[in-house]
Design a protein around this motif. Structure first.
Motif, mmCIF file in Angstrom:
data_model
loop_
_atom_site.group_PDB
_atom_site.id
_atom_site.type_symbol
_atom_site.label_atom_id
_atom_site.label_comp_id
_atom_site.label_asym_id
_atom_site.label_seq_id
_atom_site.Cartn_x
_atom_site.Cartn_y
_atom_site.Cartn_z
ATOM 1 N N GLN A 64 0.826 -1.210 0.000
ATOM 2 C CA GLN A 64 0.000 0.000 0.000
ATOM 3 C C GLN A 64 0.862 1.262 0.000
ATOM 4 O OE1 GLN A 64 -2.248 -0.950 3.499
ATOM 5 N NE2 GLN A 64 -3.917 -1.911 2.357
ATOM 6 N N LYS A 65 1.977 1.215 0.697
ATOM 7 C CA LYS A 65 2.900 2.354 0.668
ATOM 8 C C LYS A 65 3.406 2.595 -0.750
ATOM 9 C CE LYS A 65 4.636 2.202 5.419
ATOM 10 N NZ LYS A 65 5.801 1.992 6.294
ATOM 11 N N GLN A 66 3.746 1.503 -1.418
ATOM 12 C CA GLN A 66 4.229 1.623 -2.797
ATOM 13 C C GLN A 66 3.148 2.201 -3.699
ATOM 14 O OE1 GLN A 66 7.171 1.442 -3.525
ATOM 15 N NE2 GLN A 66 7.398 1.097 -5.713
ATOM 16 N N GLU A 67 1.891 1.835 -3.442
ATOM 17 C CA GLU A 67 0.774 2.352 -4.231
ATOM 18 C C GLU A 67 0.657 3.871 -4.070
ATOM 19 O OE1 GLU A 67 -4.101 1.857 -4.440
ATOM 20 O OE2 GLU A 67 -2.881 0.347 -3.428
ATOM 21 N N LEU A 68 0.873 4.357 -2.846
ATOM 22 C CA LEU A 68 0.817 5.799 -2.615
ATOM 23 C C LEU A 68 1.989 6.520 -3.271
ATOM 24 C CD1 LEU A 68 -0.222 5.820 1.162
ATOM 25 C CD2 LEU A 68 -1.639 6.498 -0.763
ATOM 26 N N LEU A 69 3.143 5.852 -3.287
ATOM 27 C CA LEU A 69 4.343 6.491 -3.828
ATOM 28 C C LEU A 69 4.340 6.555 -5.353
ATOM 29 C CD1 LEU A 69 7.053 4.871 -1.527
ATOM 30 C CD2 LEU A 69 6.532 7.304 -1.646
ATOM 31 N N LEU A 70 3.781 5.514 -5.993
ATOM 32 C CA LEU A 70 3.911 5.392 -7.439
ATOM 33 C C LEU A 70 3.359 6.598 -8.193
ATOM 34 C CD1 LEU A 70 3.165 1.611 -8.067
ATOM 35 C CD2 LEU A 70 5.334 2.808 -8.339
ATOM 36 N N GLU A 71 2.216 7.125 -7.741
ATOM 37 C CA GLU A 71 1.623 8.225 -8.495
ATOM 38 C C GLU A 71 2.412 9.528 -8.338
ATOM 39 O OE1 GLU A 71 -1.916 10.399 -6.529
ATOM 40 O OE2 GLU A 71 -2.273 8.271 -6.184
ATOM 41 N N LEU A 72 3.346 9.554 -7.384
ATOM 42 C CA LEU A 72 4.221 10.723 -7.250
ATOM 43 C C LEU A 72 5.418 10.640 -8.180
ATOM 44 C CD1 LEU A 72 4.224 10.998 -3.350
ATOM 45 C CD2 LEU A 72 2.819 12.282 -4.954
ATOM 46 N N TYR A 73 5.646 9.471 -8.784
ATOM 47 C CA TYR A 73 6.808 9.268 -9.636
ATOM 48 C C TYR A 73 6.546 9.663 -11.091
ATOM 49 C CZ TYR A 73 8.745 6.442 -5.814
ATOM 50 O OH TYR A 73 9.230 6.007 -4.618
ATOM 51 N N SER A 74 5.363 9.344 -11.585
ATOM 52 C CA SER A 74 5.122 9.540 -13.012
ATOM 53 C C SER A 74 3.634 9.672 -13.293
ATOM 54 C CB SER A 74 5.704 8.358 -13.806
ATOM 55 O OG SER A 74 5.308 8.409 -15.154
ATOM 56 N N THR A 75 3.291 10.416 -14.343
ATOM 57 C CA THR A 75 1.891 10.559 -14.750
ATOM 58 C C THR A 75 1.311 9.220 -15.177
ATOM 59 O OG1 THR A 75 2.463 12.762 -15.574
ATOM 60 C CG2 THR A 75 0.326 11.878 -16.203
ATOM 61 N N GLU A 76 2.101 8.418 -15.887
ATOM 62 C CA GLU A 76 1.634 7.116 -16.341
ATOM 63 C C GLU A 76 1.271 6.221 -15.161
ATOM 64 O OE1 GLU A 76 4.334 8.600 -17.323
ATOM 65 O OE2 GLU A 76 4.555 8.559 -19.500
ATOM 66 N N LEU A 77 2.115 6.251 -14.135
ATOM 67 C CA LEU A 77 1.865 5.415 -12.966
ATOM 68 C C LEU A 77 0.660 5.919 -12.176
ATOM 69 C CD1 LEU A 77 5.547 4.931 -11.788
ATOM 70 C CD2 LEU A 77 4.138 3.352 -13.093
ATOM 71 N N GLN A 78 0.402 7.205 -12.278
ATOM 72 C CA GLN A 78 -0.764 7.784 -11.604
ATOM 73 C C GLN A 78 -2.061 7.346 -12.283
ATOM 74 O OE1 GLN A 78 -0.529 12.002 -11.194
ATOM 75 N NE2 GLN A 78 -2.669 12.237 -10.603
ATOM 76 N N LEU A 79 -2.026 7.253 -13.603
ATOM 77 C CA LEU A 79 -3.234 6.917 -14.358
ATOM 78 C C LEU A 79 -3.473 5.413 -14.435
ATOM 79 C CD1 LEU A 79 -2.838 9.432 -17.314
ATOM 80 C CD2 LEU A 79 -4.375 9.629 -15.363
#
Length: 637
Positions: free
Chosen positions: A211-226
């Motif tokens: 779950q922590k990784q899920e929160l972090l991923l969208e801060l890394y890239s737009t693609e990962l956010q979408l």
């Protein structure tokens, strides 16, 4: 004549009125003239309004007026008043659980269907928190379900945020997972908000690794956010994620910069999720971007960052790669916070880094050493506080620093690391290297014959990240020139019994008694070191007593091992201990922990120490009184 006559009459009239006004009130003088001019007062409705009110009446009127206005302005004003009265009863410590449960149920019934509307009030948010704390699980689940669609709105409210945190603390795994899913796409905006960032941080602390990784991923890239399902949650490092998906470093770096910069500008830097993002950003960002971030953090902001594991790593990197000006800001920002930082599990490593890297020893002495000197005993006895002292006495020793601590001190930023750059450069490019500390140019020519203090050559590449001074010179200036070593010796002599019996204090005492790594305290402080040896020997010379509350230093678990180690590593101490405490008394101490201390004289690598004790100890071994390490192992088997 008429005018003169009128003037005389007016004068007489004034005299008559003045005379009447000065008469005693007990003897009023009747006057037909005054009676005719002052009729008996008569009060009508208008005159009643002009009667002055008492203070109590004014307060009551103001209260009534305020309540009338609140009723018009607040939709649930009456409900809030009822809930406040119930809250005063349910929050008392002496109330019975059954009575509190009834009050909680009554309050929840009154709020049902309106919880999301009243959760933002400073009164009802407190009532709700108490209800959530003491209600049944079924009631708590009902509140959670009612608030579920409104969590994001409530996360921005200064009062409702406390209720949201309380709900998360009591949430089941499924509920927490659902809440984290609602944050998807909103993590960055929430982190930019002073109140909303608290909710994200609280969820991040409670979340599992996935779950922590899920929160972090969208801060890394737009693609990962979408597209959340793009990445398997097994990848934890940003570089691994980019490698798997083939993401471009430039686009990821730009997106992360757009997320990080507004947060830093607002000074919202206390949260561990941001510290993790910053560390990952350092691994991919270019030199200019990283330098900008270090400049922003090299201020009082850094004190608020170093309270977490990742935050301390960022602090170490800022010290390691900051310019002289930035390092100066960091050290000055620690003024008044050195003691608190030294006792902190992670913050102490930033102090260790400063003592290991920064060349401005005068500034360190003025800000850090002076504050340390006043609490030397407390630091030596503390698990974390001893670290700065041990780093000066024995740098980077694996006995005192864990592998994680050593890895943190040896961490680097790829875009600024001279070692990484030199390995990545081709043979034709090795004549150029990037400048490390206090740089004003991007590159410099190694063949340049004169090197000023703002430049470094390829041979000094390691020193660029750890300071330009020789480490031994830096240690001497911080330990000897500052007076820290002398103060430390005095502290050890005065508190020798407490330190040698302490799990952590014994290590500081040992390093001081041996003169530090490389004998840095010798020969300048030989007399003081000799006095410390005698102080330890005096403790050891005390008679063995069963009535004493404190264990003898030869029998105590920590002190016996420290003395044994000193015998093996410090021949001067071994000689003093034998002459003052053990000569002729070896048989008394030949058993238990003290037996290991006695046998250490025969294990000493110094032949003089062996010769000193062999004549007395050999008969004890022959008679089986003093056991050798081999005989102890056989007995244990």
């Amino acid at each position: 004549m008429a005018a003169k006559k009128q003037q005389v009459e007016d004068t007489k009239k004034r005299k008559r009125i003045n005379t009447e006004s000065h008469q005693s009130p007990s003897k009023p003088k009747a006057s037909k003239f005054v009676a005719s001019k002052k009729p008996k007062p008569h009060f009508d409705n208008k005159e009643k309004k002009n009667v002055p009110l008492t203070g109590r009446e004014r307060r009551l009127n103001a209260k009534e007026l305020a309540e009338a206005r609140k009723k018009k302005r607040k939709r649930h004003f009456t409900l809030e008043q009822d809930l406040a009265r119930l809250w005063e009863k349910m929050r008392r410590h002496e109330i019975a659980k059954e009575d509190r449960a009834k009050l909680v149920t009554e309050a929840l019934q009154k709020m049902k269907g309106k919880i999301h509307e009243i959760a933002g009030s400073h009164i009802t948010s407190r009532v709700l928190q108490t209800c959530v704390k003491h209600c049944s699980q079924a009631e708590r689940d009902g509140v959670f379900e009612e608030l579920r669609p409104h969590f994001l709105t409530l996360a921005y409210n200064a009062y409702a945020v406390h209720l949201v945190k309380k709900m998360l603390d009591n949430a089941s795994k499924k509920q927490l997972e659902g809440f984290i899913s609602t944050l998807r796409g909103h993590v960055a905006p929430l982190l930019r908000h002073m109140v909303g960032s608290v909710v994200v941080e609280h969820a991040y602390d409670l979340a599992s690794a996935a779950q922590k990784q899920e929160l972090l991923l969208e801060l890394y890239s737009t693609e990962l956010q979408l597209f959340k399902d793009l990445v398997s949650l097994k990848e934890t490092r940003l570089l691994d994620v980019m490698s798997k998906l083939g993401l471009k470093k430039g686009s990821v770096s730009r997106h992360m910069s757009s997320v990080i910069q507004p947060i830093l500008e607002k000074g919202i830097v206390d949260h561990s999720i941001l510290h993790r993002v910053l560390l990952e950003y350092f691994s991919i960002a270019d030199k200019t971007s990283v330098t900008d971030i270090i400049q922003q953090l090299s201020s009082p902001l850094l004190i608020r960052i170093i309270g977490t594991k990742d935050g301390a790593k960022i602090g170490v990197l800022c010290v390691k790669y900051g310019s002289a000006k930035e390092r100066k800001k960091i050290i000055k920002g620690l003024k008044g916070h050195v003691e608190k930082t030294a006792y902190h599990q992670y913050g102490s490593m930033v102090l260790v880094s400063i003592l290991s890297v920064v060349d401005d020893t005068k500034l360190i002495t003025k800000v850090i050493i002076r504050e340390i000197q006043s609490i030397l005993k407390e630091l030596a006895l503390d698990k974390n506080g001893r670290r700065p002292l041990l780093q000066l006495l024995h740098p980077n020793c694996s006995r005192y620093f864990s592998p994680d601590d050593l890895a943190s001190m040896n961490s680097s930023i790829p875009s600024l690391s001279l070692k990484d750059q030199s390995e990545a450069s081709s043979p034709t490019e090795t004549s150029k290297v990037s400048i490390g500390d206090n740089d004003s140019k991007e590159d410099m020519d190694v063949a340049e014959p004169e090197v000023n203090e703002d430049k470094t050559s390829m041979d000094d590449s390691e020193l660029a990240e750890s300071g330009k001074k020789d480490p031994l010179v830096r240690r001497q200036e911080l330990l000897l020139n500052s007076g820290l070593a002398e103060s430390l010796l005095d502290t050890c002599i005065e508190n020798v019994g407490e330190l040698i019996r302490s799990n952590f204090g014994k290590e500081v005492l040992y390093e001081v008694a041996t003169g530090g790594s490389g004998g840095i305290l010798r020969p300048t402080l030989d007399d003081k070191i000799n006095s410390l040896h005698k102080a330890i020997a005096s403790l050891a010379a005390e008679p063995k007593s069963e009535d004493s509350q404190e264990e003898h230093v030869f029998e105590n678990f920590f002190s016996s091992r420290t003395i044994r180690k000193l015998i093996l590593d410090c021949p001067d101490f071994a000689s003093i201990l034998w002459e003052e405490a053990l000569k002729g008394k070896s048989e008394l101490w030949a058993h238990g922990h003290s037996g290991k201390v006695i046998y250490a004289f025969l294990e000493s690598p110094d032949s003089k120490v062996q010769k000193l004790a062999k004549k007395e100890l050999q008969p004890l071994i022959d008679n089986g009184i003093l056991k050798t390490p081999k005989s102890r192992e056989q007995a244990a088997q």
